[in-house]
Design an enzyme around this catalytic site. Structure first.
Site, PDB file in Angstrom:
ATOM      1  N   HIS A   1     -34.422  98.251  47.493  1.00  0.00           N
ATOM      2  CA  HIS A   1     -35.401  97.842  48.495  1.00  0.00           C
ATOM      3  C   HIS A   1     -36.100  96.540  48.133  1.00  0.00           C
ATOM      4  CE1 HIS A   1     -38.723  99.180  45.847  1.00  0.00           C
ATOM      5  NE2 HIS A   1     -37.888 100.142  45.507  1.00  0.00           N
ATOM      6  N   ASP A   2     -36.328  95.729  49.158  1.00  0.00           N
ATOM      7  CA  ASP A   2     -37.122  94.499  49.064  1.00  0.00           C
ATOM      8  C   ASP A   2     -36.473  93.404  48.229  1.00  0.00           C
ATOM      9  OD1 ASP A   2     -39.502  95.570  50.541  1.00  0.00           O
ATOM     10  OD2 ASP A   2     -39.537  96.937  48.835  1.00  0.00           O
TER      11      ASP A   2
ATOM     12  N   GLY B   1     -35.723  97.206  42.625  1.00  0.00           N
ATOM     13  CA  GLY B   1     -36.480  96.749  43.772  1.00  0.00           C
ATOM     14  C   GLY B   1     -37.133  95.399  43.549  1.00  0.00           C
TER      15      GLY B   1
END
Length: 269
Positions: A124-125, A142
């Site tokens: 994520h991200d 992340g």
């Protein structure tokens, strides 16, 4: 909406999904209701694309990849975060890519012409530039940032919030927990800087004079005298007209959540 696309009868295309012209969705693929597949996208077979995910034109996804499923983050509460993947990017077998979270700007993005080989994971991200190569089983934590044309060797793992500069090279089986400068080369567990990615610079046809300037700047940046901040200032003054060197300076000055990856010193050997 499906526009002149080739959809295998065993594939499941949810209502609300957008499938661009000339796309091909193979056997047993599943496409979620908030997915956009650009023109000419190919899902080979057994591919799952979910979440608020956009695949750019001519992306190609190989069997058993899972794209856009919820982030593997205990803080995630179902917010409608996004995953955007640029044109002509290839994702091989068993690749997993997660969308963003609220703490990371609600977005995971991957640029154009990237190649993500079998078993790699983009958490994520993360933000990947154009032309990035992730070799088999690379793991990105992340919030990792990977700039244009960086190469990460097979089985390497990158700590969350680490930044990797453009045209950098991370050796296979390395564990990187510090920022890797543009054009730098790192290897090891934990990875240490091991010079410049000269092979990559030559492959991308950078002029010899620019490569020599980078070499001189590298020696100054990682000398024993003074602090890193002082050496960065010295390099900035000494190479005012060298765009590549100034790019490294900008990377170092912009900082991040992690410290900078440095060479192994004599005391550490």
């Amino acid at each position: 909406m499906v526009a002149t696309a080739e959809i295998h009868p065993t594939a499941i295309i949810s209502d609300g999904a957008v499938v661009g012209a000339g796309a091909r969705v193979g056997p047993y693929c599943i496409v979620g209701p908030n997915v956009v597949l650009g023109e000419g996208v190919v899902l080979e077979s057994h591919v799952v694309v979910g979440g608020h995910t956009t695949l750019g034109a001519r992306c190609r996804v190989f069997p058993f990849a899972s794209i856009g499923q919820p982030p593997q983050d205990m803080k995630y509460r179902g917010e409608p975060s996004r995953l955007v993947i640029g044109a002509d990017t290839v994702m091989r077998e068993h690749v997993t890519i997660n969308p963003g979270t609220e703490s990371g700007g609600m977005l995971t993005s991957i640029g154009e012409r990237c190649l993500i080989l079998a078993g790699a994971h983009v958490a994520h991200d993360c933000r990947l530039g154009n032309g990035v190569l992730l070799v088999n089983n690379v793991v990105l934590g992340g919030h990792v940032q990977v700039e244009d044309n960086a190469i990460l060797g097979g089985g390497s793992a990158v700590h969350q919030y680490v930044r990797i500069g453009r045209h950098a090279f991370l050796g296979g089986m390395s564990g990187l927990e510090h920022d890797l400068i543009p054009f730098g080369m790192a290897i090891g567990n934990r990875a240490r800087l091991a010079g410049l990615n000269i092979v990559g610079l030559k492959r991308h046809a950078f002029p010899r004079e620019q490569i020599h300037a980078l070499r001189k700047a590298y020696r100054m940046l990682f000398a024993d005298e003074g602090t890193l901040a002082e050496r960065v200032d010295d390099v900035a003054r000494s190479f005012e007209d060298e765009a590549l060197v100034q790019g490294v300076v900008a990377f170092l000055r912009s900082g991040g959540d992690r410290s900078v990856c440095t060479p192994l010193s004599a005391a550490d050997a």
